[in-house]
Design an enzyme around this catalytic site. Structure first.
Site, PDB file in Angstrom:
ATOM      1  N   LYS A 173       0.844  -1.187   0.000  1.00 24.99           N
ATOM      2  CA  LYS A 173       0.000   0.000   0.000  1.00 24.99           C
ATOM      3  C   LYS A 173       0.887   1.246   0.000  1.00 24.99           C
ATOM      4  O   LYS A 173       1.446   1.631   1.024  1.00 24.99           O
ATOM      5  CB  LYS A 173      -0.897   0.033   1.247  1.00 24.99           C
ATOM      6  N   GLU A 247      10.164   2.063  10.049  1.00 24.80           N
ATOM      7  CA  GLU A 247      11.161   3.079   9.683  1.00 24.80           C
ATOM      8  C   GLU A 247      10.478   4.420   9.839  1.00 24.80           C
ATOM      9  O   GLU A 247       9.638   4.789   9.018  1.00 24.80           O
ATOM     10  CB  GLU A 247      11.616   2.887   8.227  1.00 24.80           C
ATOM     11  N   CYS A 281      13.915  11.492   5.416  1.00 21.76           N
ATOM     12  CA  CYS A 281      13.853  11.137   6.839  1.00 21.76           C
ATOM     13  C   CYS A 281      15.178  11.405   7.530  1.00 21.76           C
ATOM     14  O   CYS A 281      15.216  11.713   8.705  1.00 21.76           O
ATOM     15  CB  CYS A 281      13.446   9.679   6.991  1.00 21.76           C
ATOM     16  N   GLU A 382      10.620  17.021  14.004  1.00 23.92           N
ATOM     17  CA  GLU A 382      10.930  16.874  12.586  1.00 23.92           C
ATOM     18  C   GLU A 382      10.172  17.943  11.792  1.00 23.92           C
ATOM     19  O   GLU A 382       8.965  18.103  11.969  1.00 23.92           O
ATOM     20  CB  GLU A 382      10.484  15.477  12.138  1.00 23.92           C
TER      21      GLU A 382
HETATM   22  P1  NAD Z   1       2.580   8.838   7.184  1.00 27.77           P
HETATM   23  O1  NAD Z   1       2.894   8.173   8.473  1.00 27.77           O
HETATM   24  O2  NAD Z   1       1.534   9.875   7.172  1.00 27.77           O
HETATM   25  O3  NAD Z   1       2.140   7.765   6.082  1.00 27.77           O
HETATM   26  C1  NAD Z   1       2.957   6.683   5.706  1.00 27.77           C
HETATM   27  C2  NAD Z   1       2.081   5.587   5.150  1.00 27.77           C
HETATM   28  O4  NAD Z   1       1.257   5.068   6.193  1.00 27.77           O
HETATM   29  C3  NAD Z   1       1.123   6.031   4.055  1.00 27.77           C
HETATM   30  O5  NAD Z   1       1.011   5.001   3.109  1.00 27.77           O
HETATM   31  C4  NAD Z   1      -0.182   6.233   4.821  1.00 27.77           C
HETATM   32  O6  NAD Z   1      -1.322   6.124   3.999  1.00 27.77           O
HETATM   33  C5  NAD Z   1      -0.115   5.112   5.831  1.00 27.77           C
HETATM   34  N1  NAD Z   1      -0.854   5.324   7.065  1.00 27.77           N
HETATM   35  C6  NAD Z   1      -1.198   6.494   7.647  1.00 27.77           C
HETATM   36  N2  NAD Z   1      -1.854   6.255   8.817  1.00 27.77           N
HETATM   37  C7  NAD Z   1      -1.910   4.903   8.974  1.00 27.77           C
HETATM   38  C8  NAD Z   1      -2.448   4.043   9.980  1.00 27.77           C
HETATM   39  N3  NAD Z   1      -3.046   4.521  11.053  1.00 27.77           N
HETATM   40  N4  NAD Z   1      -2.317   2.709   9.815  1.00 27.77           N
HETATM   41  C9  NAD Z   1      -1.686   2.210   8.739  1.00 27.77           C
HETATM   42  N5  NAD Z   1      -1.174   2.968   7.745  1.00 27.77           N
HETATM   43  C10 NAD Z   1      -1.286   4.315   7.862  1.00 27.77           C
HETATM   44  O7  NAD Z   1       3.996   9.351   6.668  1.00 27.77           O
HETATM   45  P2  NAD Z   1       4.264  10.233   5.385  1.00 27.77           P
HETATM   46  O8  NAD Z   1       3.787  11.609   5.730  1.00 27.77           O
HETATM   47  O9  NAD Z   1       3.783   9.559   4.151  1.00 27.77           O
HETATM   48  O10 NAD Z   1       5.870  10.197   5.326  1.00 27.77           O
HETATM   49  C11 NAD Z   1       6.656  11.074   6.030  1.00 27.77           C
HETATM   50  C12 NAD Z   1       7.247  10.420   7.263  1.00 27.77           C
HETATM   51  O11 NAD Z   1       7.946   9.235   6.885  1.00 27.77           O
HETATM   52  C13 NAD Z   1       8.280  11.287   7.930  1.00 27.77           C
HETATM   53  O12 NAD Z   1       8.108  11.260   9.326  1.00 27.77           O
HETATM   54  C14 NAD Z   1       9.591  10.637   7.543  1.00 27.77           C
HETATM   55  O13 NAD Z   1      10.651  10.910   8.427  1.00 27.77           O
HETATM   56  C15 NAD Z   1       9.225   9.208   7.502  1.00 27.77           C
HETATM   57  N6  NAD Z   1      10.178   8.450   6.665  1.00 27.77           N
HETATM   58  C16 NAD Z   1      11.073   7.630   7.284  1.00 27.77           C
HETATM   59  C17 NAD Z   1      12.016   6.932   6.523  1.00 27.77           C
HETATM   60  C18 NAD Z   1      13.027   6.025   7.182  1.00 27.77           C
HETATM   61  O14 NAD Z   1      13.717   5.291   6.472  1.00 27.77           O
HETATM   62  N7  NAD Z   1      13.158   6.012   8.491  1.00 27.77           N
HETATM   63  C19 NAD Z   1      12.017   7.073   5.136  1.00 27.77           C
HETATM   64  C20 NAD Z   1      11.095   7.921   4.543  1.00 27.77           C
HETATM   65  C21 NAD Z   1      10.169   8.601   5.332  1.00 27.77           C
END
Ligand code: NAD
Length: 488
Positions: A173, A247, A281, A382
């Protein structure tokens, strides 16, 4: 107009309730695609298909079959690299150069895991002569993979390659803001002769992700995203104590000592913070500079920032694109204002750039906030946008204490010519990656992941494959005899 569908049980299909979502260009807010918006019911179909496939002939594949599959996927990525890079830039706003680099890294990831899988053979343990004792690696089962919007296909590749390579089945997803490259990738998968249900795509929002996290038929969920969703996934996973990989975010210090190569350190401070408009990230947005060079360093950054070329990622001269969404745009501006209210000094940026082309779209100037102190919200949380916050430190001990004083622990960098100090700092910083005199490089061979609130588990490297396997001790007694412990 691009239209995407779900891919479930080897079939392209629309969501049960025919839901769609308009996908918007971050560069000008135009609608670039209509994506299928799945619900929990679609996710359940995909999970059931993945379950059947896992319990079926897919389990009979050999490591050679799966290594060949990963290499074939890498070849298809190479074949469609230009198309994929265009889609990634269209959907995320990042420069085409960055997207092309991502595609190269994605193909390399598949090839790396192909090599690793092919070398996998378990172990025969020392045991009595009438016993065969083996340590076997087996797939975990059905894997739910949930990915974010900043590196849509790269993050997906870090999960898909080891998951399929280890013999699992997959329901992926992607973020519902950026499904386009994962959709195209699924078209590549559909070209291959995989049994139905081995690979499934469900595009949709949080509820689809939540279904993957909650389902008792999913054995592992691997998530990349923010702490808020990560927490709810971790809780949901307790339903069947499924394996989890998280992650999450970072607040990554980029620490410059007075004895550093300052030309390189200034240049990399920009790269650390403004690459992909800071939506990384591991972005080095928390700059920490030693007192004796602090003012000069800020001066040199202030001189460079106005020269950064902001623009459409498809234009060759562009160095930095927009941020991904209206929500991010608003959040970042809010963080900048919060920083100023707490006493930070705005040196540059903090607003939408001037000019007609920047009126629509989610544009921000590269921003520098100086005189930040460790207690401020902008030094702790962040920001995930093109913002450098600069702090001053007076000693190695002070720098270390302040850098480690964060709930996160993803990545850090140290700039110094003193090798002893470089080594001391590398050891003492509590982060999953510590760079010295560099910023951002990562390799498929090296582990990626965070300490503390930056996550659980690691991706890439040998451990990135192990996360998708169960270890089994197989013990075969070739000559069983009554033991007589409880008499005859
Ligand atoms: P997000 O947490 O809003 O969403 C990530 C994914 O999770 C999306 O596909 C979203 O639809 C899904 N999602 C949202 N709520 C959910 C829930 N309750 N249950 C299951 N799935 C759910 O994150 P984002 O805004 O898409 O990405 C940005 C974040 O990702 C930042 O905090 C960034 O630091 C982090 N990130 C971390 C890494 C790493 O390697 N550590 C890499 C890239 C991004």
């Amino acid at each position: 107009m691009i239209q995407t569908q779900l891919y479930i049980d080897g079939q392209w299909q629309s969501p049960i309730d025919q839901g769609t979502r308009a996908i918007v260009s971050p560069a000008d807010e135009s609608v670039i695609a209509q994506a299928a918006e799945a619900t929990r019911a679609d996710a359940r179909l995909a999970i059931a298909a993945a379950r059947r496939a896992f319990d079926g002939p897919w389990r009979q594949t050999t490591i050679r079959d799966r290594a060949r599959l990963l290499n074939k996927i890498a070849d298809l990525i190479d074949r469609d690299a230009e198309k994929l890079a265009h889609l990634e830039s269209l959907n995320t706003g990042k420069t085409l150069t960055e997207s092309r680099t991502d595609m190269g890294d994605i193909a390399a990831t598949f090839r790396y895991f192909a090599g690793l899988v092919a070398s996998e053979s378990g172990a025969v343990n020392e045991a009595p002569h009438h016993v065969i004792s083996r340590t076997l690696r087996e797939p975990v089962g059905v894997c739910g993979l949930i990915t974010p919007w900043n590196y849509p296909l790269l993050q997906a590749a870090w999960k898909i390659a080891p998951a399929l390579g280890a013999g699992n089945t997959v329901v992926i997803k992607p973020s519902n803001l950026t499904p386009l490259t994962t959709h195209h990738f699924t078209q590549l998968i559909a070209e291959l002769d995989l049994p139905p249900g081995v690979f499934n795509l469900v595009t949709g929002g949080a509820e689809v992700g939540a279904e993957l996290a909650e389902s008792l038929d999913v054995d592992l969920v691997s998530f990349t995203g923010g702490a808020f969703a990560g927490e709810s996934i971790m809780k949901a996973a307790t339903g069947n104590f499924k394996r989890i990989g998280l992650e999450l975010g970072g607040k990554n210090p980029n620490i410059v000592f007075a004895d550093a190569d300052l030309d390189a350190a200034v240049d990399y401070a920009l790269n650390a913070a403004f690459f992909h408009a800071g939506q990384v990230c591991s972005a080095g947005s928390r700059l920490m500079v030693e007192d004796s060079i602090y003012d000069a360093f800020i001066g040199r950054l202030a001189e460079r920032l106005p020269r950064i070329v902001i623009g459409n990622g498809f234009h060759g001269e562009t160095q930095m694109g927009p941020v991904q969404s209206a929500q991010q745009h608003e959040k970042i501006l809010g963080m900048v204002q919060a920083g100023i209210a707490e006493g930070a000094r705005l040196v540059h940026g903090g607003k939408r750039p001037a000019g007609d082309v920047f009126r629509k779209g989610y544009w921000l100037e590269p921003t520098l906030l100086a005189d930040v102190t460790a207690g401020m919200k902008i030094a702790k949380e962040e920001i995930f946008g093109p913002v450098i916050t600069a702090e001053r430190f007076r000693s190695e001990v002070e720098a270390l204490r302040a850098a480690n004083d964060t709930p996160y622990g993803l990545a850090a960098a140290v700039w110094t010519r003193d090798l002893d100090k470089a080594n001391r700092m590398s050891r003492a910083l509590r982060f999953g990656t510590v760079w010295v005199n560099d910023y951002h490089p990562y390799f498929p061979e090296a582990p990626w992941g965070g300490y503390k609130a930056s996550g659980i588990g690691r991706e890439l490297a040998r451990i990135g494959l192990d996360e998708y396997t169960e270890l089994k001790h197989s013990y075969i007694n070739l000559a069983p005899k009554a033991m007589g412990w409880f008499g005859a």
